[in-house]
Enzyme design. Structure first.
Site, PDB file in Angstrom:
ATOM      1  N   ASP A  50       0.838  -1.197   0.000  1.00 19.66           N
ATOM      2  CA  ASP A  50       0.000   0.000   0.000  1.00 19.66           C
ATOM      3  C   ASP A  50       0.877   1.252   0.000  1.00 19.66           C
ATOM      4  O   ASP A  50       0.605   2.232  -0.703  1.00 19.66           O
ATOM      5  CB  ASP A  50      -0.909  -0.006   1.233  1.00 19.66           C
ATOM      6  CG  ASP A  50      -1.662  -1.319   1.355  1.00 19.66           C
ATOM      7  OD1 ASP A  50      -2.398  -1.657   0.421  1.00 19.66           O
ATOM      8  OD2 ASP A  50      -1.484  -2.018   2.370  1.00 19.66           O
TER       9      ASP A  50
ATOM     10  N   HIS B 121      -4.720  -3.205   6.574  1.00 18.49           N
ATOM     11  CA  HIS B 121      -4.495  -3.494   5.150  1.00 18.49           C
ATOM     12  C   HIS B 121      -5.832  -3.955   4.566  1.00 18.49           C
ATOM     13  O   HIS B 121      -6.100  -5.138   4.430  1.00 18.49           O
ATOM     14  CB  HIS B 121      -3.436  -4.568   4.945  1.00 18.49           C
ATOM     15  CG  HIS B 121      -3.415  -5.072   3.527  1.00 18.49           C
ATOM     16  ND1 HIS B 121      -3.013  -4.291   2.475  1.00 18.49           N
ATOM     17  CD2 HIS B 121      -3.802  -6.249   2.989  1.00 18.49           C
ATOM     18  CE1 HIS B 121      -3.145  -4.973   1.353  1.00 18.49           C
ATOM     19  NE2 HIS B 121      -3.632  -6.162   1.636  1.00 18.49           N
TER      20      HIS B 121
HETATM   21  P1  NAX Z   1      -2.341 -18.253  -3.868  1.00 17.84           P
HETATM   22  O1  NAX Z   1      -3.709 -18.813  -3.668  1.00 17.84           O
HETATM   23  O2  NAX Z   1      -1.741 -18.218  -5.223  1.00 17.84           O
HETATM   24  O3  NAX Z   1      -1.333 -19.070  -2.937  1.00 17.84           O
HETATM   25  C1  NAX Z   1      -1.583 -19.341  -1.602  1.00 17.84           C
HETATM   26  C2  NAX Z   1      -0.827 -20.605  -1.260  1.00 17.84           C
HETATM   27  O4  NAX Z   1      -0.932 -20.789   0.150  1.00 17.84           O
HETATM   28  C3  NAX Z   1      -1.380 -21.866  -1.933  1.00 17.84           C
HETATM   29  O5  NAX Z   1      -0.328 -22.537  -2.602  1.00 17.84           O
HETATM   30  C4  NAX Z   1      -1.930 -22.677  -0.770  1.00 17.84           C
HETATM   31  O6  NAX Z   1      -1.788 -24.066  -0.965  1.00 17.84           O
HETATM   32  C5  NAX Z   1      -1.048 -22.166   0.374  1.00 17.84           C
HETATM   33  N1  NAX Z   1      -1.606 -22.384   1.711  1.00 17.84           N
HETATM   34  C6  NAX Z   1      -2.891 -22.313   2.117  1.00 17.84           C
HETATM   35  N2  NAX Z   1      -3.000 -22.624   3.401  1.00 17.84           N
HETATM   36  C7  NAX Z   1      -1.743 -22.872   3.852  1.00 17.84           C
HETATM   37  C8  NAX Z   1      -1.218 -23.257   5.103  1.00 17.84           C
HETATM   38  N3  NAX Z   1      -2.016 -23.481   6.150  1.00 17.84           N
HETATM   39  N4  NAX Z   1       0.116 -23.443   5.209  1.00 17.84           N
HETATM   40  C9  NAX Z   1       0.918 -23.261   4.155  1.00 17.84           C
HETATM   41  N5  NAX Z   1       0.466 -22.915   2.935  1.00 17.84           N
HETATM   42  C10 NAX Z   1      -0.848 -22.710   2.785  1.00 17.84           C
HETATM   43  O7  NAX Z   1      -2.382 -16.822  -3.204  1.00 17.84           O
HETATM   44  P2  NAX Z   1      -1.372 -15.593  -3.418  1.00 17.84           P
HETATM   45  O8  NAX Z   1      -1.811 -14.794  -4.569  1.00 17.84           O
HETATM   46  O9  NAX Z   1       0.027 -16.104  -3.381  1.00 17.84           O
HETATM   47  O10 NAX Z   1      -1.707 -14.715  -2.125  1.00 17.84           O
HETATM   48  C11 NAX Z   1      -1.393 -15.169  -0.832  1.00 17.84           C
HETATM   49  C12 NAX Z   1      -2.015 -14.254   0.223  1.00 17.84           C
HETATM   50  O11 NAX Z   1      -1.501 -12.940   0.133  1.00 17.84           O
HETATM   51  C13 NAX Z   1      -3.531 -14.120   0.104  1.00 17.84           C
HETATM   52  O12 NAX Z   1      -4.094 -14.231   1.405  1.00 17.84           O
HETATM   53  C14 NAX Z   1      -3.705 -12.703  -0.385  1.00 17.84           C
HETATM   54  O13 NAX Z   1      -4.946 -12.151  -0.014  1.00 17.84           O
HETATM   55  C15 NAX Z   1      -2.557 -12.013   0.291  1.00 17.84           C
HETATM   56  N6  NAX Z   1      -2.143 -10.706  -0.229  1.00 17.84           N
HETATM   57  C16 NAX Z   1      -1.736  -9.771   0.661  1.00 17.84           C
HETATM   58  C17 NAX Z   1      -1.269  -8.541   0.265  1.00 17.84           C
HETATM   59  C18 NAX Z   1      -0.801  -7.534   1.258  1.00 17.84           C
HETATM   60  O14 NAX Z   1      -0.483  -6.422   0.837  1.00 17.84           O
HETATM   61  N7  NAX Z   1      -0.753  -7.786   2.572  1.00 17.84           N
HETATM   62  C19 NAX Z   1      -1.242  -8.161  -1.163  1.00 17.84           C
HETATM   63  C20 NAX Z   1      -1.240  -9.340  -2.087  1.00 17.84           C
HETATM   64  C21 NAX Z   1      -2.144 -10.472  -1.663  1.00 17.84           C
HETATM   65  O15 NAX Z   1      -3.464 -10.173  -2.047  1.00 17.84           O
END
Ligand code: NAX
Length: 328
Positions: free
Chosen positions: A159, A187
């Protein structure tokens, strides 16, 4: 030669993980003199893809990469971790209420916090990226009573970087000459990007822009809703920019902020600026000797006050909701 630093990345097989791991392994997280060992933590369904990513990491022959372990057990994944990037989270799916979302994530971040408490290195630094990032960080922190609370942080650096870029576009001043911008609060769409203390080319940003309508109706919503705009354009959520912000956050935490500037990070509130103690809220922070410190003494005008309060109130509601669910 220096001892490798153990860096654990959860959600390693996801899209942010894919953008993040290569940069960590190449030395961009901790610098060109620090070897790293990577720990990829996934859920069972993600292990195979994580193995594929590990094969590609091998194929880069990064001189600083001293090993890759893959696990679906947090007790293994966080063993000896010095830096933990908690990226994997449960996304909101159709029909999910906020309570369902918080509960599903409590089931992830509670056990991960406990595993960090029990197995991570004494100098562990945790950055939570997975949403809802601030409250997930709070849940993890509450499950790690033996780790100093300040080691748990949530990412608002994306952000912050988005706000820098928007202000640069508006003023025509390069981002390298913009300082002291702040993201306050959660956020989420309630976050408040504040330019009243910011400087563009050495001059006050709000006075330089001198356009409250632009601030209220364009700048703030553009920054706060940028994630949705990326999804609409790209058909997928921010990944490389999120990974970049995670790199920036940890790099700053370890190496410090430049003199005369600060950044934004979700850190445990000490009560500063009326943010209830213990909440993980975004603040203006400097990093000194490996610690984030909230910048003190800023005057908060009415325009800012109401927006900070709105976002902090949302954090209070999230904290109360996870409290009622027995997650903290
Ligand atoms: P993806 O869905 O591509 O990848 C998430 C991965 O996490 C998957 O491979 C899944 O198998 C794994 N996972 C789920 N539960 C798990 C657990 N208990 N232990 C280990 N791995 C686990 O998502 P992606 O685009 O990589 O985004 C990841 C996260 O970042 C999401 O929650 C998203 O909302 C968040 N974001 C946060 C941002 C921020 O500024 N704070 C911005 C970007 C993003 O939106």
């Amino acid at each position: 030669t220096r001892t490798p630093v153990n860096v654990t990345v959860t959600g390693a097989a996801g899209q942010i993980g894919y953008a993040l791991l290569f940069r960590i392994a190449s030395g961009q997280l901790l610098g060109p003199d620090t070897p790293v060992k990577l720990r990829l933590l996934e859920i069972p369904q993600g292990l195979k893809a994580a193995e594929g990513t590990a094969m590609e990491l091998d194929d880069c022959a990064f001189p600083l990469l001293r090993g890759i372990d893959i696990s679906d057990d947090p007790n293994v994944g966080f063993d000896g971790a010095n830096v933990a990037l908690l990226v994997g989270a449960r996304p909101r799916t159709a029909g999910m209420e906020r309570g369902d979302l918080l509960e599903a994530n409590g089931g992830i971040f509670g056990p991960q916090g406990k595993a960090i408490n029990d197995h991570a290195a004494d100098d562990i630094k945790v950055l939570v990226v997975g949403n809802p990032a601030n409250t997930n960080a709070l849940i993890a922190q509450k499950h790690a009573p033996d780790v100093p609370a300040e080691r748990f942080t949530a990412m608002t650096r994306l952000d912050h970087n988005r706000a820098l870029s928007q202000l640069s576009k508006r003023t025509g001043v390069p981002v390298s000459e913009i300082r002291k911008l702040t993201i306050w609060g959660n956020h989420s769409a309630t976050q408040y990007p504040d330019i009243f203390h910011a400087e563009v080319a050495g001059k006050n940003a709000a006075e330089t822009v001198n356009d409250e309508k632009w601030l209220a109706e364009e700048f703030i919503p553009t920054v706060a809703k940028r994630g949705a705009a990326i999804i609409a354009a790209r058909g997928a959520s921010s990944a490389a920019s999120a990974a970049n912000a995670a790199i920036d956050h940890v790099h700053t935490w370890v190496n410090g902020t430049p003199e005369g500037d600060w950044t934004s990070a979700g850190v445990v509130s000490d009560g500063s600026y009326g943010v209830p103690e213990g909440l993980i809220s975004s603040f203006p922070v400097t990093a000194v000797d490996g610690r984030f410190e909230v910048v003190q003494g800023l005057e908060i005008n009415d325009f800012s006050r109401s927006r900070i309060d709105a976002s902090v109130n949302e954090l209070v509601e999230e904290r109360d909701a996870v409290g009622q669910l027995g997650l903290i």
